[in-house]
Structure formats: structure tokens, C-alpha cells
Design an enzyme around this catalytic site. Structure first.
Site, PDB file in Angstrom:
ATOM      1  N   HIS A 117      -0.149   1.526   6.142  1.00 43.33           N
ATOM      2  CA  HIS A 117      -1.531   1.418   6.632  1.00 43.33           C
ATOM      3  C   HIS A 117      -1.627   1.794   8.114  1.00 43.33           C
ATOM      4  CE1 HIS A 117      -5.612  -0.183   6.118  1.00 43.33           C
ATOM      5  NE2 HIS A 117      -5.514  -0.544   7.382  1.00 43.33           N
ATOM      6  N   VAL A 168       1.501  -3.639   7.826  1.00 42.89           N
ATOM      7  CA  VAL A 168       1.996  -2.280   8.061  1.00 42.89           C
ATOM      8  C   VAL A 168       2.211  -1.524   6.757  1.00 42.89           C
ATOM      9  CG1 VAL A 168       3.152  -2.961  10.196  1.00 42.89           C
ATOM     10  CG2 VAL A 168       4.466  -2.891   8.068  1.00 42.89           C
ATOM     11  N   GLU A 169       1.971  -2.180   5.625  1.00 44.18           N
ATOM     12  CA  GLU A 169       2.151  -1.475   4.351  1.00 44.18           C
ATOM     13  C   GLU A 169       0.790  -1.273   3.681  1.00 44.18           C
ATOM     14  OE1 GLU A 169       5.784  -2.611   2.190  1.00 44.18           O
ATOM     15  OE2 GLU A 169       6.376  -3.814   3.911  1.00 44.18           O
ATOM     16  N   MET A 170       0.373  -2.179   2.781  1.00 40.98           N
ATOM     17  CA  MET A 170      -0.876  -1.954   2.072  1.00 40.98           C
ATOM     18  C   MET A 170      -2.047  -2.737   2.671  1.00 40.98           C
ATOM     19  SD  MET A 170       0.942  -1.881  -1.700  1.00 40.98           S
ATOM     20  CE  MET A 170      -0.409  -1.368  -2.763  1.00 40.98           C
TER      21      MET A 170
END
Lengths: 350, 350
Positions: free
Chosen positions: B94, B136-138
Site C-alpha cells: 500500500h 504497508v501491505e493491504m
């Protein structure tokens, strides 16, 4: 009570005959404007389609290593799982940059007269070269794509099998041709096709009513052909320009391609197959509700005020354009080697 | 000249007998440490696996709308096309943020004792909840995932079919359980399995030699079990700490989970199935060459200096762990509705 139980047989036959005649008339009218999808993969210009080329194109379509970052594949923005697009206003690409326009569906795109909202690519092979190189999309270079492909022996073999008569088969042109060949297979036969082909029961009564309204109100004057659109250009706001929320002033559409004043705010009429599953709508991606999109089109392009029922019927008809995506076995891609260029998420300032 | 042509039949029988005995001895040794993959989907704790649940889990695994931005699905970083991982040093998520560690493969992950490099999730269901929520991912929330799922009637139906006895089947827990069920099907039988199962011809001579070296040199002391790793924790740099280029000082591994000084720089021994197709290596993702990775492991974990031939043999053996990914028909996902929460690529500052 079923009215047929109360009628003599001859009267019933007359009425049913009349209904059939009406359906046949409507079908004949519709076939003047539309065509059903073919059952075979269409030929494309200067690119004979073979099974090897389709298989290669599928691998390339799904390979994120075709982007500089290793994050995005063609399928990222033209996702076969979600109607052949990404369901975003405008796509997010390299470096989290937003693209300028809504991603169109790849499904049935082979039947569009030209590609992109402004028709700047003549065919799918030319189109395929665009996003790969666009800084806000995949941010790659032809040289790096070819180096990446050449670093994997399996890709070399696949290109040889797909372009058997070429001395140097791994090229950016052939990369694009293979993707075009694969995309040409992505046809989605829908209830409307079955109806056009003669099956009266393939569409509901409301969908048939919607088709009639679609013809009578004039939607068909831009949205016709095999894709119900996708082959000619019209000013967005032919009768009444929509607000800047829907038609941002900065995007002058086909004007950028032709540099002709007449082409300001001119865009390709959107192909309508699978439109019910590819929100949001318009080049700006600003409208999420298909009803609202139909209303905007009616007022801006036709100067027509449709009733709620008519809009509902058209939306129902558009639902009959949602087709069956062919079964796609997810590809297993060649593994990188020591020679494969490393992915880079860096944002280059040009 | 084939030496067998020059030998009397009895001598030949003796030699071949000895060869067979050796292969059987090696197999018996190997079976003390390893196990072949089963031919059926393994049971998982507290989550009966049904066909409905597998199909739902597959849809969720491939659905980018499970992320806040609509850009990333589980498959983005655990890509079934490329060994079940993303071939990046560390994943990009993200807002173009970089994750802290290399994405491990999802293939055969059901057999890992715990999930993540630091083992902080007990099983795949617990794991599945992590990246969805990681900023920091989804970058999504359980509430938004459930609202997204509930907005699509087809997902509601699929959850009902998958959890038929539950009054409120659409939940974040069940989302994770369905993904776990799907991931449990992602087993990749490899030449090494065929060899363990008795097929002497399934591995090349060099691969067999590599297996012997793998056993003799002591690699097997950490990389054992059905996944040749994935079930216990060891300090990276047991004998000799590698440089900060490979073992960044800021990442203290399992220490963060246990808060025990002994667990500083402790990581789960990497499972080695499909390692040849899942470069780059280590939690830092800093090493792209499998030979170099083997050399670093030998010196840092075993204090051993392997010959070039031994390293080559081990790399050949690791190649025999590359398995066949099951055929995956790419799912067709439910279409959004007016109630579906809109994707947002915004980066929230917490």
C-alpha cells in the site's frame, strides 16, 4: 389466472403468433445494428494466431516481471477475475502514481476499432506496448523487457515456437503480438448473443424492453456493432456538457491524438459488453452507479429525459451483456536466472 | 563403452545389487529426516476443509478488493505463477511502501509449524489476517473486509455454503479460515517426492549426490521434515554472523515475538521446497543466487567450507524440490454493488 386458459385455441395461436412475430421483428431490427460474438477466435491483422502464440501471450499477460518494479502485469489493471478491468477510478501504477483515465476492459477488446479512450492505438498489439512503457503504469523499457525475456531459457523456447520462421524471435514487437493473440481469445458470449442467435428465452422480458428502449431512445446510434460501442468517436456532452466532476477539464480526449479543435473532449464510445461488472464508468471513472451513468448519457448525448422505468429497463438490458469469461488456467511462469534484470521500484524523474 | 558388456552376469548382478542397496540405504536415511508430500489435502486444526470452502478461499485469495486500495490480493505477493512468492527483495505494498521481509512462498505452507519468518502466527488462518491489516501491505481493516464481502450477494451465498451451521457466516475469522482451506490444497509434488516414494530414476545422479552432501554436511539438522525446514527457529549466524548486507541489524527476528534475548536474530529455518524458483533468498531478500545462498548457509550456520562441486550438487538437489503446482482455474469474482466500500489508495498516518 393464466389468460391462456380462458381463450379458445385459435385466438391463443394468433396471439402467440403475434408475439413471435414481434420478437422476430425486434431481432431483425437489432441485427441491423449489432452482431453476436463468433464462436471462434477472430483473425487479427498481420499476426497469425497459433496455440503456441496464445500460450505465450497468456504467460506474458500474467507476468509481473514485464513491469520495472516486478509488481504489475497486464492482468493487474485488466483483471480477468473482475470483468477485465481493475474496478478503480483510474489505475494505480508504478510508484503509486494514478493513471489519467479509467482502465477499459480487455474482454472482447479485439473487436474495438481502435484501442484506448482516445483511439490512439490502432490494434491490441500497438496497445500492449503502451502501458508497459508508461511511467505511471509499468514504467519499463522495450530493451529491459527483451533482456528480461532473454534471461529465461523457457521464454526463449516459447518465442521460438511462436515465431518459428524468425531469426530473432524474442523482440518487443513479438511480445506485443503474442499478447494480442492471447487477448483475441478473451471473448465472453452473453445472454444477448443467445437472444440474437434466436433463443427468445435468453433474455428476460425487462431486458427485451430495455433493448427496445436502447434502440428507440437512440443509444444505439453510438453504441452499436459487435461490442455495442468501441469503434467511433463522439464529443462527451454532444447536447449538454456534464459537470467537471464527470468530465474533468484537463483531459481533452482525442484532441491530443488528432490536434483538431473538433476533437476536444471527444472520446471513443465505450464498448458496453460486461459493463454491469466494470464500474466505475466513463474515462474519468467518476460514476459508480450504472443507472446514473445511463442517465448522464441520456441527457448529455441525447438530450433525452428517460423515465425511471426506462432507465431500469436499459440497465436490465445491459446486464444481458455480461458474458462467460473463458476458463483460464493460471500460468506457471519461467523462473528468473542470474541474468534476469532486477526489479526496481524506483521512480525515474524524466 | 558400457562396462556391463565386459562383465560376466554374476559380477554384474553383484554390482547392481550393491547399487540398489546403496540407493535403498540412502532412501532409508532420507526417510529418517524427510517425508514425501501426501496425495490428499491435509486436515488443519479447527477448520474442516470442504469443496465449498476451498472455492471460496480461492476467490478471496485472488480478490484485490480485500485490500484498501483495490490493488493487492494475497496472490500479489504469493503469486502462484512464480513459485508462490513475488520474486522481490521485500514486497511492495500500500502506498508503494516496502515490507520489512522477503515474502515466503505459500506453496506447501500448510506444513510449516508456524507462519512468518519469526513464526508469529500459529497457522495459515492466523497468518491470513496479518497482511490484510498491515499498513504497508493491504492496509485494510476487518470491518471493511466484512463490509466489502457483505456488499456482494454472491459472497454471502458462498460464505453460507462454506459455513452452513453458522448464523453469521460472513466474518473476518471465516474469511481467514476459507483462505487457509484453499492454501492447504497448494501442494507441489516434486521429483524428490517420487524418489522418496521409491522411484530411483526420479532424481539425477548429481541430485542424489547433492542429497548425500545435504545430509553429511549437516544442512539437514535445520532443514528437515516434509518441507525441509519451516518448523523450528535458529539464530542466523549460528557459527559466523553474515554481514549487515545480508543480515540487517534492525531486524531482530523472533526476539520481537518472544522478547527473549536468546531469540535475537533468530528466524524460522526456511522451508526449501521450490527454493530454486523463489529467489531472492533469506528474510532480507538480499541474495539472488542460490549457490551464494548455500555458501552463506554453510559458513554462517555450519562453519563449513564446501567445495564448488559440493555446492553445485546441493543446488542440483534443491532443484529436485521444484514441484508441480496444481492447475488453478482463475476465479471469476462477484461484481461490486452500490454498497461496496470504495477503494482508497490513501496512506493513513497512524
Amino acid at each position: 389466472m393464466d389468460f391462456r386458459q380462458t381463450l379458445p385455441a385459435t385466438a391463443l395461436a394468433l396471439i402467440l403468433g403475434a408475439q413471435t412475430a414481434t420478437a422476430q421483428d425486434l431481432r431483425a431490427d437489432a441485427l441491423d445494428f449489432f452482431a453476436a460474438l463468433p464462436s471462434t477466435t477472430p483473425a487479427v491483422s498481420d499476426n497469425p494466431i497459433t496455440d503456441d502464440k496464445i500460450a505465450l501471450g497468456k504467460a506474458l499477460f500474467f507476468d509481473p516481471r514485464m513491469s520495472a518494479s516486478g509488481v504489475f502485469s497486464c492482468n493487474s489493471c485488466h483483471n480477468l477475475a473482475t470483468g477485465g478491468d481493475d474496478n478503480l477510478e483510474t489505475s494505480i501504477g508504478h510508484g503509486w502514481q494514478k493513471g489519467p483515465r479509467n482502465a477499459p476492459t480487455v474482454l472482447n477488446a479485439v473487436f474495438n476499432e481502435a484501442q484506448f479512450w482516445d483511439g490512439r492505438a490502432a490494434d491490441l498489439a500497438e496497445q500492449a506496448k503502451g502501458p508497459v512503457q508508461a511511467g505511471v503504469e509499468m514504467a519499463n523499457t522495450p530493451e529491459n523487457v527483451v533482456a528480461t525475456l532473454n534471461s529465461m531459457p523457457q521464454y526463449q523456447d516459447w518465442f521460438k515456437a511462436s515465431f518459428p520462421e524468425e531469426a530473432d524471435p524474442v523482440s518487443f514487437d513479438n511480445f506485443a503480438k503474442a499478447i494480442e493473440a492471447y487477448e483475441a481469445t478473451l471473448l465472453t458470449p452473453a445472454p444477448f448473443d443467445a437472444w440474437l442467435n434466436g433463443d427468445d428465452n435468453a433474455m428476460t422480458e425487462q431486458q427485451v424492453a430495455g433493448l427496445e428502449t436502447f434502440l428507440d431512445a437512440g443509444c444505439v446510434s453510438c453504441h452499436n456493432g459487435i461490442n455495442l460501442g468501441g469503434h467511433s468517436y463522439y464529443p462527451f456532452g454532444l447536447i449538454e456538457k456534464p459537470g467537471a466532476d464527470v468530465l474533468p477539464e484537463g483531459d481533452k480526449g482525442r484532441f491530443v491524438v488528432t490536434e483538431t479543435v473538433d476533437d476536444e473532449y471527444v472520446f471513443r464510445a465505450a464498448p458496453l459488453r460486461n459493463i454491469a461488472v466494470t464500474a466505475p464508468y466513463f474515462h474519468s471513472g467518476k460514476v459508480w452507479d450504472l443507472r446514473v451513468a445511463v442517465e448522464i448519457m441520456a441527457s448529455s448525448q441525447l438530450g433525452a429525459e428517460l423515465t425511471g422505468e426506462e432507465v431500469g429497463d436499459i440497465v436490465a438490458f445491459l446486464g444481458a451483456l455480461t458474458g462467460d469469461v473463458p476458463d483460464v488456467v493460471y500460468p506457471i511462469l519461467p523462473a528468473e536466472t542470474a541474468a534476469t534484470p532486477r526489479p526496481s521500484g524506483e521512480i525515474m524523474v524524466e
